[in-house]
Design a protein around this motif. Structure first.
Motif, PDB file in Angstrom:
ATOM      1  N   CYS A 166       0.937  -1.138  -0.253  1.00  0.00           N
ATOM      2  CA  CYS A 166      -0.074   0.055   0.027  1.00  0.00           C
ATOM      3  C   CYS A 166       0.801   1.173  -0.166  1.00  0.00           C
ATOM      4  O   CYS A 166       1.903   1.262   0.845  1.00  0.00           O
ATOM      5  N   ASN A 168      -0.426   4.342   0.355  1.00  0.00           N
ATOM      6  CA  ASN A 168      -1.230   5.356   1.031  1.00  0.00           C
ATOM      7  C   ASN A 168      -0.804   6.161   2.122  1.00  0.00           C
ATOM      8  O   ASN A 168      -1.124   7.178   2.271  1.00  0.00           O
ATOM      9  N   CYS A 170      -1.939   6.165   5.039  1.00  0.00           N
ATOM     10  CA  CYS A 170      -2.948   6.645   6.152  1.00  0.00           C
ATOM     11  C   CYS A 170      -2.070   6.845   7.681  1.00  0.00           C
ATOM     12  O   CYS A 170      -1.272   6.104   7.804  1.00  0.00           O
ATOM     13  N   TYR A 172      -2.354   6.462  10.612  1.00  0.00           N
ATOM     14  CA  TYR A 172      -2.595   5.648  11.770  1.00  0.00           C
ATOM     15  C   TYR A 172      -2.044   4.337  11.438  1.00  0.00           C
ATOM     16  O   TYR A 172      -2.073   3.153  12.291  1.00  0.00           O
ATOM     17  N   CYS A 173      -1.604   3.852  10.122  1.00  0.00           N
ATOM     18  CA  CYS A 173      -1.686   2.376   9.450  1.00  0.00           C
ATOM     19  C   CYS A 173      -0.174   2.141   9.393  1.00  0.00           C
ATOM     20  O   CYS A 173       0.402   2.629   8.785  1.00  0.00           O
ATOM     21  N   VAL A 175       0.472  -0.753   7.668  1.00  0.00           N
ATOM     22  CA  VAL A 175       0.388  -1.732   6.865  1.00  0.00           C
ATOM     23  C   VAL A 175       1.655  -1.252   5.453  1.00  0.00           C
ATOM     24  O   VAL A 175       2.347  -2.056   4.981  1.00  0.00           O
ATOM     25  N   GLN A 210      -4.871  -4.328  -0.576  1.00  0.00           N
ATOM     26  CA  GLN A 210      -5.114  -3.419   0.308  1.00  0.00           C
ATOM     27  C   GLN A 210      -5.961  -2.208  -0.174  1.00  0.00           C
ATOM     28  O   GLN A 210      -6.728  -1.596   0.598  1.00  0.00           O
ATOM     29  N   HIS A 247     -10.576   1.513  -1.682  1.00  0.00           N
ATOM     30  CA  HIS A 247     -10.271   2.829  -0.848  1.00  0.00           C
ATOM     31  C   HIS A 247     -11.240   4.075  -1.433  1.00  0.00           C
ATOM     32  O   HIS A 247     -11.480   4.080  -2.836  1.00  0.00           O
ATOM     33  N   ARG A 286      -6.784  10.688   4.880  1.00  0.00           N
ATOM     34  CA  ARG A 286      -7.562   9.711   3.961  1.00  0.00           C
ATOM     35  C   ARG A 286      -7.759  10.403   2.568  1.00  0.00           C
ATOM     36  O   ARG A 286      -8.133   9.514   1.747  1.00  0.00           O
TER      37      ARG A 286
HETATM   38 FE1  SF4 Z   1      -3.349   1.413   2.973  1.00  0.00          FE
HETATM   39 FE2  SF4 Z   1      -5.796   0.841   4.336  1.00  0.00          FE
HETATM   40 FE3  SF4 Z   1      -3.443   1.143   5.798  1.00  0.00          FE
HETATM   41 FE4  SF4 Z   1      -4.598   3.283   4.509  1.00  0.00          FE
HETATM   42  S1  SF4 Z   1      -5.899   1.825   5.916  1.00  0.00           S
HETATM   43  S2  SF4 Z   1      -2.471   2.979   4.699  1.00  0.00           S
HETATM   44  S3  SF4 Z   1      -5.299   2.386   2.367  1.00  0.00           S
HETATM   45  S4  SF4 Z   1      -3.715  -0.315   4.210  1.00  0.00           S
END
Ligand code: SF4
Ligand code: 5AD
Length: 456
Positions: A166, A168, A170, A172-173, A175, A210, A247, A286
């Motif tokens: 991913c 992106n 975000c 908090y994330c 991933v 994702q 997304h 986001r």
């Molecule tokens: Fe990627 Fe989803 Fe995490 Fe956002 S919430 S960084 S879109 S995996």
């Protein structure tokens, strides 16, 4: 391959694998099982009977990592009794925690990151008999799997990964840090995999990524999710196609039109909103507003009138006020989701949001979490009640877990249906003859989670 390692495999070493977290993890476990079965390993349901215990882990919330540490702690005894037992930590937490796992849990043998799964057979062979420790968390490797198509939990359904990682970020994330940069899989590979799955009896595929809406980025040609769906729709044998996760920022009309126009693409979206407050959405990075999100939902409902939508929400993000939370409540009330996953914010080291103070008290997070759970349950109960008297198409998956005389499956809209024969009617081969078939069910009863019906 050495003679020794052949002998080792011939013993059919028993592997137990436990999967934490998301569907991508479930698929990774499934693919790993396939690659190990091909090497002669067998799988067991009971960890006590295993020679090798693998935990495929999740890092998305702190609690998920805690669970793994506590399970590793309780495996210490088993390892002491059987020093040949191989203990492995795989996936996101392996990537995230790395060597720290060896320090806290010295009885662990293997730490195998998210992009090293295909090396599992080799890594396990290296550890066998030597009881050594291997750290495999290379970031440059690309995940590639020659799939064993017969290996999946349900014959009629399969997950198919179309992209990994991913981009992106975000706030908090975790991933993007543990799964790496976004990478789309070539169309030809996906089509071949889907064809061989259908040859093996698979009727429904769920495309996984994702952020599947940005599928095609980095591939040559005009490749998008919408035209991938078109190609897959024409594969004979496949009855249903789903895709997760969408997304909102990358949701475009083409994708909604594909759902509306392509007969096999199911009328269901998993499109996480995360919050209904623009202030919080901005802090979450986001890249959409709640107005834009609402417009997407409206467009989806007008192009695909019977669509159902699912979402994820995070409560208690840093700075979330009662007013922000009320915006989330009203979004949930207005959209009327089919299903929602609700999470209390959990700070993850290394993510941008850790620069913000985690200032919403645990008690408030818990209360907000419960309010959303209750609201969603009310909405689902009301909407499911509306289904009573209607006829729905169900792909039969197997017998119901709670009542073996009944069958269960899902509608195109992803609702769970439990059903039986009309009273007095018997059917040759019931219930096994219907597994994997599409049947029409009259809905006669419902709860917030399940529709109950009778076969037509
Ligand atoms: Fe990627 Fe989803 Fe995490 Fe956002 S919430 S960084 S879109 S995996
Ligand atoms: N805290 C709480 N929930 C989170 N999610 C992702 N990161 C966090 C975090 N740090 C949730 C999001 C995402 C789902 C898979 O997990 O809602 O969509």
């Amino acid at each position: 391959m050495s003679k020794d390692s052949k002998t080792y495999k011939d013993f059919g070493k028993k592997v137990y694998i436990r999967t934490f977290g998301c569907q991508m993890n479930k698929l990774d476990s499934e693919l790993s099982i396939g690659s190990l079965v091909r090497e002669g390993y067998t799988f067991v349901e009971d960890e006590k009977a295993a020679d090798i215990i693998l935990l495929n882990t999740c890092s998305v919330r702190n609690k998920a990592e805690h669970k793994v540490y506590s399970q590793l702690g309780s495996l210490r005894n088993q390892k002491e009794k059987n020093p040949d037992l191989i203990l492995g930590v795989l996936g996101c937490m392996a990537q995230n925690e790395g060597e720290k796992i060896f320090r806290r849990m010295p009885h662990v043998n293997l730490i195998c990151g998210t992009r090293e799964f295909s090396r599992l057979p080799t890594l396990l062979e290296e550890i066998n008999g030597s009881n050594k420790q291997i750290l495999a968390i290379n970031e440059d490797e690309m995940v590639s799997f020659d799939r064993l198509v017969t290996q999946r939990p349900n014959r009629f359904k399969a997950f198919v990964s179309i992209m990994r990682g991913c981009d992106n970020y975000c706030s908090y994330c975790i991933v993007p840090y543990v799964r790496g940069r976004e990478f789309s899989r070539p169309v030809g590979d996906i089509i071949n995999e889907v064809k061989s799955l259908t040859d093996d009896g698979c009727k429904e595929i769920t495309l996984l990524g994702q952020n599947v809406n940005s599928y095609g980025k980095g591939l040559n040609g005009n490749i998008t999710l919408a035209n991938l769906l078109k190609k897959l729709n024409s594969i004979e044998g496949i009855e249903r196609i789903r895709f997760v996760t969408s997304h909102p920022r990358d949701m475009i009309k083409d994708i909604l039109e594909a759902i509306s126009e392509l007969p096999k693409v199911c009328e269901n979206l998993h499109m996480p909103a995360q919050s209904g407050s623009d202030r919080i959405l901005e802090k979450m990075r986001r890249q959409y507003t709640s107005t834009h999100y609402r417009e997407l939902v409206e467009m989806a409902k007008s192009l695909v009138p019977d669509i159902t939508i699912a979402s994820d929400f995070i409560v208690g993000f840093p700075g979330e006020t009662e007013d922000d939370f009320e915006d989330t409540v009203s979004l949930m009330r207005d959209v009327r989701y089919q299903n929602c996953f609700i999470f209390k914010y959990s700070p993850r080291t290394g993510t941008a949001a850790t620069e913000l103070k985690d200032d919403v008290p645990e008690e408030t997070k818990r209360r907000r979490n419960q309010i959303l759970l209750d609201l969603q349950s009310d909405i689902s109960a009301e909407d499911n009640k509306e289904m009573i008297g209607k006829s729905v198409e169900v792909l039969v998956e197997g017998t119901s877990k709670t009542d073996e005389s009944k069958l269960t499956g899902r509608t195109r809209q992803n609702q769970i249906v439990v059903f039986s024969l009309p009273e007095g009617r018997s059917q040759e081969g019931w219930p096994s003859s219907l597994q994997g078939k599409l049947v029409n069910i009259n809905i006669v009863d419902s709860t917030d989670l399940t529709l109950f019906g009778i076969i037509n």
